[in-house]
Design a protein around this motif. Structure first.
Motif, PDB file in Angstrom:
ATOM      1  N   GLU A 203       0.827  -1.205   0.000  1.00 25.27           N
ATOM      2  CA  GLU A 203       0.000   0.000   0.000  1.00 25.27           C
ATOM      3  C   GLU A 203       0.867   1.264   0.000  1.00 25.27           C
ATOM      4  O   GLU A 203       0.657   2.183  -0.798  1.00 25.27           O
ATOM      5  CB  GLU A 203      -0.906  -0.009   1.243  1.00 25.27           C
TER       6      GLU A 203
ATOM      7  N   LEU B 136       1.005   4.013  -3.032  1.00 25.47           N
ATOM      8  CA  LEU B 136       0.661   5.419  -2.794  1.00 25.47           C
ATOM      9  C   LEU B 136       1.837   6.316  -3.168  1.00 25.47           C
ATOM     10  O   LEU B 136       1.657   7.394  -3.744  1.00 25.47           O
ATOM     11  CB  LEU B 136       0.257   5.629  -1.330  1.00 25.47           C
TER      12      LEU B 136
ATOM     13  N   ARG C 262       3.055 -11.507  -6.523  1.00 28.44           N
ATOM     14  CA  ARG C 262       4.483 -11.726  -6.292  1.00 28.44           C
ATOM     15  C   ARG C 262       4.739 -13.196  -6.554  1.00 28.44           C
ATOM     16  O   ARG C 262       4.043 -14.046  -6.008  1.00 28.44           O
ATOM     17  CB  ARG C 262       4.825 -11.350  -4.834  1.00 28.44           C
ATOM     18  N   ASP C 263       5.679 -13.490  -7.400  1.00 30.07           N
ATOM     19  CA  ASP C 263       5.958 -14.880  -7.798  1.00 30.07           C
ATOM     20  C   ASP C 263       4.688 -15.570  -8.303  1.00 30.07           C
ATOM     21  O   ASP C 263       4.442 -16.746  -8.008  1.00 30.07           O
ATOM     22  CB  ASP C 263       6.544 -15.680  -6.617  1.00 30.07           C
TER      23      ASP C 263
ATOM     24  N   LEU D 162      -1.280 -13.845  -5.911  1.00 30.58           N
ATOM     25  CA  LEU D 162      -1.894 -12.565  -5.550  1.00 30.58           C
ATOM     26  C   LEU D 162      -1.551 -12.207  -4.111  1.00 30.58           C
ATOM     27  O   LEU D 162      -1.523 -13.085  -3.231  1.00 30.58           O
ATOM     28  CB  LEU D 162      -3.425 -12.633  -5.694  1.00 30.58           C
ATOM     29  N   ILE D 163      -1.312 -10.909  -3.890  1.00 30.65           N
ATOM     30  CA  ILE D 163      -1.017 -10.455  -2.523  1.00 30.65           C
ATOM     31  C   ILE D 163      -1.915  -9.268  -2.177  1.00 30.65           C
ATOM     32  O   ILE D 163      -2.379  -8.557  -3.060  1.00 30.65           O
ATOM     33  CB  ILE D 163       0.474 -10.061  -2.352  1.00 30.65           C
ATOM     34  N   THR D 164      -2.127  -9.077  -0.875  1.00 29.11           N
ATOM     35  CA  THR D 164      -2.979  -7.971  -0.422  1.00 29.11           C
ATOM     36  C   THR D 164      -2.113  -6.727  -0.182  1.00 29.11           C
ATOM     37  O   THR D 164      -0.885  -6.825  -0.051  1.00 29.11           O
ATOM     38  CB  THR D 164      -3.705  -8.348   0.881  1.00 29.11           C
ATOM     39  N   GLU D 165      -2.793  -5.581  -0.094  1.00 26.96           N
ATOM     40  CA  GLU D 165      -2.020  -4.330  -0.001  1.00 26.96           C
ATOM     41  C   GLU D 165      -1.272  -4.163   1.327  1.00 26.96           C
ATOM     42  O   GLU D 165      -0.387  -3.322   1.422  1.00 26.96           O
ATOM     43  CB  GLU D 165      -2.908  -3.115  -0.282  1.00 26.96           C
ATOM     44  N   ASP D 166      -1.633  -4.940   2.349  1.00 28.37           N
ATOM     45  CA  ASP D 166      -0.894  -4.823   3.604  1.00 28.37           C
ATOM     46  C   ASP D 166       0.260  -5.828   3.684  1.00 28.37           C
ATOM     47  O   ASP D 166       0.884  -5.987   4.739  1.00 28.37           O
ATOM     48  CB  ASP D 166      -1.836  -4.954   4.812  1.00 28.37           C
ATOM     49  N   THR D 167       0.576  -6.484   2.585  1.00 26.19           N
ATOM     50  CA  THR D 167       1.733  -7.391   2.543  1.00 26.19           C
ATOM     51  C   THR D 167       3.021  -6.552   2.540  1.00 26.19           C
ATOM     52  O   THR D 167       3.103  -5.543   1.839  1.00 26.19           O
ATOM     53  CB  THR D 167       1.688  -8.241   1.244  1.00 26.19           C
ATOM     54  N   VAL D 168       3.975  -6.979   3.331  1.00 24.16           N
ATOM     55  CA  VAL D 168       5.263  -6.260   3.356  1.00 24.16           C
ATOM     56  C   VAL D 168       6.138  -6.774   2.207  1.00 24.16           C
ATOM     57  O   VAL D 168       6.328  -7.981   2.042  1.00 24.16           O
ATOM     58  CB  VAL D 168       5.979  -6.450   4.716  1.00 24.16           C
TER      59      VAL D 168
ATOM     60  N   GLY E  16       9.645  -7.099   0.326  1.00 26.85           N
ATOM     61  CA  GLY E  16      11.078  -7.085   0.649  1.00 26.85           C
ATOM     62  C   GLY E  16      11.893  -6.391  -0.428  1.00 26.85           C
ATOM     63  O   GLY E  16      11.415  -6.146  -1.542  1.00 26.85           O
TER      64      GLY E  16
ATOM     65  N   GLY F 204      14.275  -7.407  -2.286  1.00 27.18           N
ATOM     66  CA  GLY F 204      14.575  -8.158  -3.507  1.00 27.18           C
ATOM     67  C   GLY F 204      13.348  -8.634  -4.266  1.00 27.18           C
ATOM     68  O   GLY F 204      13.464  -9.370  -5.251  1.00 27.18           O
ATOM     69  N   ASP F 205      12.168  -8.221  -3.836  1.00 28.38           N
ATOM     70  CA  ASP F 205      10.929  -8.727  -4.459  1.00 28.38           C
ATOM     71  C   ASP F 205      10.615  -8.057  -5.797  1.00 28.38           C
ATOM     72  O   ASP F 205      10.945  -6.893  -6.021  1.00 28.38           O
ATOM     73  CB  ASP F 205       9.731  -8.504  -3.522  1.00 28.38           C
TER      74      ASP F 205
END
Lengths: 64, 308
Positions: A21, A25, A38-39, A42-48, A50, A52-53
């Protein structure tokens, strides 16, 4: 970290781990208007995210 | 990656979350997101009595994401209702570089689901493609296309023997429409309910995705491996809706629930206005005989304006 944008361009960001997120923004993207993966997952907006991602963004709001 | 921070977990199980529902603060994994969206569509259909046993439901299938999700969801929910059948109607407006791809996508879908498919081309029905209609009138694209599409869908639904016409309007679309009608000061359109018609003159329209956010629909398609990256309508840049979409999306992000509240407001206004607004008398178009509220129906009015 690397952002693969909906227009197929890429953007490399030099920043510490942050939530998706905060990254969106910072790029002027409303998190409600894209879906991120990622890879291939699906990921949510509160995923951290990294340092190297690689994050792929898909724009969902289409006219027509 | 080693040392990667833990991903958010599903609020209903321990699976990795793929969807975050901001208003409730709930995270859902793939399986629970798919089930949640399917259940909410079924609930909307039940609450609004959109489908009854014996219905023949025509799905307006453009091949885009919303109509694709709608047909797939209704096909999955079909066992819930006795004697209900589905048929898909695809309108080919004749938009170069855009519609061919979505029509192909629609054909692939109906073939995979085994659903009867009717294709109606503007060129066959009105004698010209939308591109031809819009020469020099591009800024009016959405209103002109809207009138022609509406007629084409009715013709398609009638040819298919449908009792209901289902469209893929989602929560974002519906909230945008509420706001656009407010901006235009069009109260009668704001409270118009096209989902019911006791007179039997119109095929009622139903919107089973009206409470599902656009992002949820896209997520559902991706989770079902049914997402297709399709081109954008070249005329959408002229639409007021595009500006309203951006405003509302920002508001929804900052104030989760805004879109749903707009929908609830519309319903409240509808109830308060029930009986207060004099219903428009149904007349018949002087030129084509279709039911309408004025001397000419929208289509004949448009043809007259365009000199066709």
């Amino acid at each position: 970290m690397k952002l693969l944008l909906p227009d197929r361009s890429a953007r490399v960001l030099d920043m510490p781990p942050s939530t998706l997120e905060a990254i969106l923004l910072g790029e002027g993207i409303n998190p409600l208007e894209v879906i991120a993966s990622r890879d291939g997952i699906l990921i949510t907006e509160d995923t951290v995210i990294g340092t190297g991602d690689e994050i792929r963004l898909l724009r969902i709001a289409h006219g027509g | 990656m080693d040392g990667r921070p833990e991903v958010p977990r599903c609020s209903l199980c321990t699976g990795p979350a793929v969807l975050f529902q901001r208003q409730s603060g709930r995270h859902l994994c793939s399986a629970h997101a798919i089930a949640d969206i399917c259940d909410r569509v079924a609930e909307t259909i039940r609450e609004e009595s959109m489908i009854v046993p014996g219905d023949r439901v025509a799905v307006a299938l453009s091949g885009g994401k919303d109509s694709t999700a709608l047909l797939m969801l209704l096909h999955r929910l079909l066992p819930l209702w006795d004697g209900v059948s589905l048929v898909a109607i695809t309108i080919d407006e004749g938009i170069a570089g855009y519609r061919d791809e979505t029509v192909r996508s629609a054909e692939l879908l109906v073939n995979s689901l085994g659903v009867e498919h009717h294709r109606i081309a503007f060129e066959d029905l009105f004698g010209a493609t939308l591109d031809e209609y819009l020469k020099g009138r591009e800024k009016e694209a959405c209103s002109i296309c809207g009138v022609l599409r509406k007629k084409a869908l009715i013709v398609g639904a009638e040819r298919a023997g449908a009792t209901k016409l289902a469209t893929g309007h989602n929560l974002d679309d519906e909230a945008q429409s509420v706001l656009m009608n407010v901006f235009r000061g069009d109260l009668s359109r704001l409270v118009r309910n096209s989902g019911s018609d006791s007179s039997g003159r119109f095929i009622p329209r139903i919107k089973p995705l009206m409470k599902i956010a656009e992002k949820e629909i896209a997520t559902w398609l991706l989770l079902n491996n049914a997402w297709t990256d399709l081109p954008e309508c070249p005329y959408s840049r002229y639409a007021l809706r595009r500006e309203v979409r951006s405003i509302l999306s920002t508001l929804e992000y900052r104030h989760p629930g805004t879109m749903l509240h707009l929908l609830e407001s519309k319903k409240t206004i509808e109830m308060r206005c029930a009986g207060a607004l004099a219903p428009e008398p149904i007349r018949h178009c002087r030129l084509c005989g279709d039911p309408c509220s004025g001397e000419l129906c929208q289509l004949c009015q448009l043809k007259k304006t365009l000199g066709r």
